[in-house]
Write a protein that holds these residues in place. Structure first.
Motif, mmCIF file in Angstrom:
data_model
loop_
_atom_site.group_PDB
_atom_site.id
_atom_site.type_symbol
_atom_site.label_atom_id
_atom_site.label_comp_id
_atom_site.label_asym_id
_atom_site.label_seq_id
_atom_site.Cartn_x
_atom_site.Cartn_y
_atom_site.Cartn_z
ATOM 1 N N THR A 658 0.841 -1.198 0.000
ATOM 2 C CA THR A 658 0.000 0.000 0.000
ATOM 3 C C THR A 658 0.872 1.242 0.000
ATOM 4 O O THR A 658 1.984 1.258 0.541
ATOM 5 C CB THR A 658 -0.905 0.039 1.242
ATOM 6 O OG1 THR A 658 -0.095 0.125 2.415
ATOM 7 C CG2 THR A 658 -1.780 -1.199 1.318
ATOM 8 N N ASN A 676 -5.882 8.889 0.175
ATOM 9 C CA ASN A 676 -5.415 8.937 -1.208
ATOM 10 C C ASN A 676 -4.259 7.958 -1.338
ATOM 11 O O ASN A 676 -3.416 7.869 -0.437
ATOM 12 C CB ASN A 676 -4.950 10.341 -1.594
ATOM 13 C CG ASN A 676 -6.098 11.305 -1.763
ATOM 14 O OD1 ASN A 676 -6.700 11.369 -2.827
ATOM 15 N ND2 ASN A 676 -6.406 12.042 -0.705
ATOM 16 N N GLY A 677 -4.233 7.235 -2.493
ATOM 17 C CA GLY A 677 -3.131 6.321 -2.702
ATOM 18 C C GLY A 677 -3.579 5.085 -3.443
ATOM 19 O O GLY A 677 -4.588 5.085 -4.170
ATOM 20 N N SER A 678 -2.821 4.032 -3.264
ATOM 21 C CA SER A 678 -3.132 2.794 -3.980
ATOM 22 C C SER A 678 -2.891 1.598 -3.081
ATOM 23 O O SER A 678 -2.072 1.659 -2.139
ATOM 24 C CB SER A 678 -2.264 2.674 -5.234
ATOM 25 O OG SER A 678 -0.898 2.592 -4.886
ATOM 26 N N LYS A 718 -5.729 -4.223 -7.972
ATOM 27 C CA LYS A 718 -5.186 -2.941 -7.528
ATOM 28 C C LYS A 718 -6.325 -1.955 -7.380
ATOM 29 O O LYS A 718 -7.162 -1.807 -8.288
ATOM 30 C CB LYS A 718 -4.158 -2.412 -8.523
ATOM 31 C CG LYS A 718 -3.584 -1.060 -8.132
ATOM 32 C CD LYS A 718 -2.606 -0.525 -9.179
ATOM 33 C CE LYS A 718 -2.075 0.839 -8.767
ATOM 34 N NZ LYS A 718 -1.181 1.419 -9.805
ATOM 35 N N ASP A 720 -7.085 2.121 -6.612
ATOM 36 C CA ASP A 720 -6.564 3.490 -6.477
ATOM 37 C C ASP A 720 -7.584 4.293 -5.689
ATOM 38 O O ASP A 720 -8.760 4.385 -6.092
ATOM 39 C CB ASP A 720 -6.337 4.120 -7.850
ATOM 40 C CG ASP A 720 -5.210 3.449 -8.617
ATOM 41 O OD1 ASP A 720 -4.243 3.046 -7.957
ATOM 42 O OD2 ASP A 720 -5.312 3.314 -9.858
ATOM 43 N N ASN A 722 -8.941 7.788 -3.977
ATOM 44 C CA ASN A 722 -8.887 9.252 -4.039
ATOM 45 C C ASN A 722 -10.105 9.803 -3.309
ATOM 46 O O ASN A 722 -11.144 10.052 -3.909
ATOM 47 C CB ASN A 722 -8.853 9.711 -5.498
ATOM 48 C CG ASN A 722 -8.674 11.214 -5.605
ATOM 49 O OD1 ASN A 722 -8.410 11.892 -4.610
ATOM 50 N ND2 ASN A 722 -8.847 11.738 -6.809
ATOM 51 N N THR A 727 -10.955 3.575 -7.334
ATOM 52 C CA THR A 727 -10.887 3.042 -8.690
ATOM 53 C C THR A 727 -10.450 1.587 -8.639
ATOM 54 O O THR A 727 -9.380 1.267 -8.099
ATOM 55 C CB THR A 727 -9.899 3.854 -9.545
ATOM 56 O OG1 THR A 727 -10.344 5.217 -9.597
ATOM 57 C CG2 THR A 727 -9.829 3.288 -10.962
ATOM 58 N N ASN A 729 -9.110 -1.194 -10.652
ATOM 59 C CA ASN A 729 -8.459 -1.512 -11.920
ATOM 60 C C ASN A 729 -8.958 -2.887 -12.398
ATOM 61 O O ASN A 729 -9.320 -3.745 -11.575
ATOM 62 C CB ASN A 729 -6.943 -1.510 -11.756
ATOM 63 C CG ASN A 729 -6.411 -0.099 -11.507
ATOM 64 O OD1 ASN A 729 -6.264 0.676 -12.429
ATOM 65 N ND2 ASN A 729 -6.163 0.225 -10.239
#
Length: 809
Positions: A658, A676-678, A718, A720, A722, A727, A729
């Protein structure tokens, strides 16, 4: 009447008549021969003068000096030969009384037995080149025979008095000014072959006793009253003043002195002793350069003082001053407080190093056996020293054993508030003194604190049963054997600060505290105060800042580098074991490095930071999870703010990386929509339980299948993140009951748009196929349902056919 009585009375009457006749004759003689007698007296008085003595007029005062003949001289002026140059009259007397021997007068000579000076001014002047108007008095010629000595010797004065006399000794070469108003002075003189002895009784007002006019005057505007016994050895040139009691102001002093007149410039030594005197009374007797410093202090009760002043009347600066004092059971007032039960023996000298002059720079104060109690804390100092009064340096060894709750009386309650506990202190110190408060000290020694309770007020963090050992070396601070307990947390610490004192006073922002921290059990929730805004805010250091303010600022500006090893760490629902971490704490926040721990049957590695802002804290972390039970993981972190996907929907072992940033409150809660991040994850042996979005899709597409328990052999993907939008993927979900491809946006608010491709083919039909290529080719065979998850009008997620997706197909 018997005949012998008559004869006796007749003899007495004859004698009285004879005396009266003599006095009448002398009166007539003096009145008739005023001018000649005045000339004779002038000649006698001028016999040993290098200058002039002028007498305005003369009148007899017979009975006043009986049995001598008294003569009053009016308007007497005595001037040396260089008076026109310096204009300082040695003697100007309105009234000068002289008692002369009547028998000597009958012999035609003048013998002065008494002299009285009234309403006069005496000015002894020495110019910057060393010339003195006292050179008017001729010195004896020792080479002449005794008869010549006798004929040329000055008149011997048996008695003398001074009344209302302004006496000044102005030595401009030696920068000395002695100025006295003589109210009364009486003296009896006895002469011998080797000198003379005298008894004096005086009452004078000291206007100036300046041994160095640049420093100011001793005993200024003080009345001196008392007797003296004085002797003078003509051969050796020694004038000795025997010790006797003399009142200076309201205090009785025992004063004795010696003066060596055999040299070009008279050397002197004055001994002063007083059994009891108030501090301020003693200070008022000294020159301003000393009294201004002493007035920073005070003592409630009198003290005993012994002082010697030694020097020369010539040039050369201040005299040597040595003072000894004894203080017993007193109260000492110092800048910033009071020392109770004060006892010490003190000395002062302005000649600390022989040969370096009698100056403030060469002055020293020493206190021996100093004991007292400050703010109810008893302490002792074996020997305390203050050297160089221009730039004072204090040294000593401070010892104390105190109840640390009393420290609240000293440092206030803005930073540390102490409860129970004791502190043993033994510190050798050396420090500058500004306004007679020790600043920038260099310490060497140990402070041991045991059983202490205290609260760090700015962060609202409390500790119980604390032990600390502080070891001050010449440069560094070594901290050992710390045991701190806050609630259920127990922390064992060792640390050090290099170049501590120098940085503390000059660059507190450069202080780096290195900690080694060990703990069997740590509850992070008990330290959430460090996430909050500091209250109160540390004040910036100013010249008037006190110790508490300076320490407070240093705490905030310094950096802390911590190596942490903890057996168990608790935070809300989170439990980690075998925790190792390197933390760097600074004024702006926390840097987190090399964190490793065990959690949920697996391990976690983490790096990141927490930055403090006004009301919240911004964080950024990078984590790597290996074989962590996903259910425990989501549960421990409150599902990372997600509401649809929770720990109750997950099963399996998580491998993940992460990179997340967000905000956390002062209470340690992740703020909604701040992430925020992935997240990259790989879930092995996983299962999705009762996950509502998938279940809704399944009910629409497969109303006859059970989608409440979907197992996965391997699930990876994965996300994402925000804020509210996550999101997804493109990823494949291969489960025991359903395969699907998922991609799109999942929103915690409005804006969900997830595309789901679901083949209607039952995955169980391919359970016997082992060829991975063949499984991949058969995965999307048959009818594929294209669905779209979006926001509904009621705010809930609605599932519908993705017709746009069908057209593309």
């Amino acid at each position: 009447m018997p005949r012998w009585s008559k004869i006796t009375l007749k003899i007495i009457a004859i004698i009285i008549g004879l005396v009266l006749t003599i006095f009448i004759v002398l009166a007539l003689y003096i009145n008739v021969n005023k001018k000649s007698l005045l000339l004779s007296i002038n000649k006698e008085l001028n016999k040993n003068l290098n200058g002039t003595m002028v007498i305005g007029s003369m009148d007899p005062t017979f009975l006043k000096g009986f049995p001598n003949v008294s003569i009053r001289l009016n308007d007497v002026l005595v001037k040396d030969s260089l008076w026109q140059k310096h204009r300082h009259t040695l003697l100007a007397a309105k009234d000068l009384e002289i008692a002369v021997s009547p028998l000597a007068m009958l012999r035609g000579t003048i013998q002065i037995n008494k002299i009285g000076i009234n309403n006069a001014s005496i000015y002894l002047f020495t110019d910057s080149n060393g010339y003195s108007n006292t050179s008017i008095f001729k010195k004896k010629d020792k080479n002449k025979d005794s008869l010549q000595k006798q004929e040329s010797s000055a008149a011997e004065i048996k008695k003398f008095t001074l009344s209302n006399v302004n006496f000044v000794m102005d030595n401009q070469k030696g920068n000395k000014l002695f100025h006295f108003l003589v109210y009364n002075l009486k003296g009896d003189m006895n002469y011998s072959g080797s000198g003379w002895e005298g008894d004096l009784d005086l009452k004078v007002l000291a206007k100036s006793l300046a041994f160095n006019t640049k420093r100011g005057s001793f005993i200024e505007n003080k009345v001196l009253e008392g007797p003296f016994e004085i002797s003078y050895d003509e051969e050796k040139g020694f004038l000795n003043v025997a010790p006797n009691t003399l009142n200076i102001g309201d205090d009785p002093f025992i004063i004795g002195a010696t003066f060596d007149t055999s040299k070009e410039y008279t050397d002197f030594k004055i001994n002063i002793e007083v059994k009891e005197i108030q501090w301020r009374n003693a200070s008022a007797l000294l020159a301003p350069n000393i009294s201004s410093r002493l007035n920073m202090f005070n003592l409630d009760k009198p003290l005993a003082v012994n002082c010697t002043i030694a020097g020369s009347m010539g040039p050369g600066g201040d005299p040597a001053i040595n003072v000894k004092a004894i203080v017993k059971n007193n109260v000492l007032s110092i800048p910033g407080g009071k020392i109770e039960d004060c006892n010490f023996a003190g000395t002062f000298t302005n000649n600390f190093i022989e040969g370096k002059g009698h100056t403030d720079a060469n002055s020293a104060v020493k206190l021996y056996g100093f004991k007292g109690s400050y703010a109810e804390m008893p302490f002792s100092i074996d020997t305390a020293s203050i050297n160089d009064l221009n730039k004072p340096i204090a040294t000593g060894v401070f010892k104390a054993k105190v109840d640390i709750s009393k420290l609240n009386n000293v440092i206030g309650d803005n930073m540390l508030k102490f409860g129970k506990g004791t502190a043993d202190v033994k510190l050798a110190y050396k420090g500058d003194i500004v306004n007679y408060t020790i600043t920038k000290p260099y310490l060497q020694g140990i402070v041991d604190i045991k059983g202490a309770d205290f609260t760090y007020v700015p962060r609202k963090v409390s500790f119980k049963n604390t032990a600390i050992s502080l070891n001050f070396t010449e440069q560094d601070l070594i901290i050992r054997n710390i045991r701190m307990q806050s609630g259920k947390s127990i922390v064992l610490m060792d640390g050090s600060i290099n170049n501590f004192l120098n940085l503390y006073y000059n660059s507190p922002e450069k202080i780096l505290l290195k900690w080694k921290i060990r703990s069997p059990e740590l509850h992070l929730g008990e330290f959430l105060g460090f996430l909050g805004t500091r209250k109160p805010k540390a004040r910036k250091r100013t010249p008037k800042s006190n110790f508490s303010d300076n320490l407070n600022e240093a705490f905030e500006m310094s950096k802390v580098n911590m190596n942490v090893k903890v057996a168990k760490v608790y935070y809300n629902k989170f439990l980690a074991t075998n925790v190792n971490a390197d933390l760097l704490l600074s004024e702006s926040g926390i840097a987190i490095k090399n964190v490793s721990l065990n959690h949920g049957g697996g391990s976690l590695k983490l790096n990141g930071s927490v930055t403090q802002q006004r009301d919240v804290n911004r964080f950024a972390i990078n984590t790597t999870l290996s074989n962590v039970d996903i259910k425990h993981f989501f549960y421990s972190f409150d599902n990372f703010g997600l509401t649809s996907l929770t720990s109750q929907n997950l099963r399996g072992f998580l491998f993940s990386k992460t990179n997340i940033a967000g905000m956390i409150s002062e209470q340690g809660k992740i703020l909604p929509n701040s992430l925020n991040g992935s997240v990259i994850f790989d879930l092995k042996q996983g299962a999705l339980l009762d996950f509502d979005p998938i279940r809704k899709v399944g009910k629409f597409a497969f109303p006859f299948r059970d989608l409440n328990n979907i197992t996965f052999s391997n699930l990876n993907g994965k996300f994402d993140i925000n804020g509210q939008r996550i999101t997804i993927n493109p990823m494949q979900i291969n489960s025991s009951l359903l395969n699907m491809d998922v991609a799109g946006i999942y929103s915690l608010g409005a804006g969900t748009n997830i595309e789901v491709d679901v083949p209607l083919r039952n995955p169980k039909k391919d359970e016997d196929i082992t060829d991975k290529k063949q499984i991949k080719e058969r995965r999307m065979k048959g009818i594929v349902l294209h669905l779209l998850a979006t926001d509904g009008e009621d705010g809930k997620i609605k599932i519908k056919l993705n017709r746009n997706r069908d057209k593309t197909k």
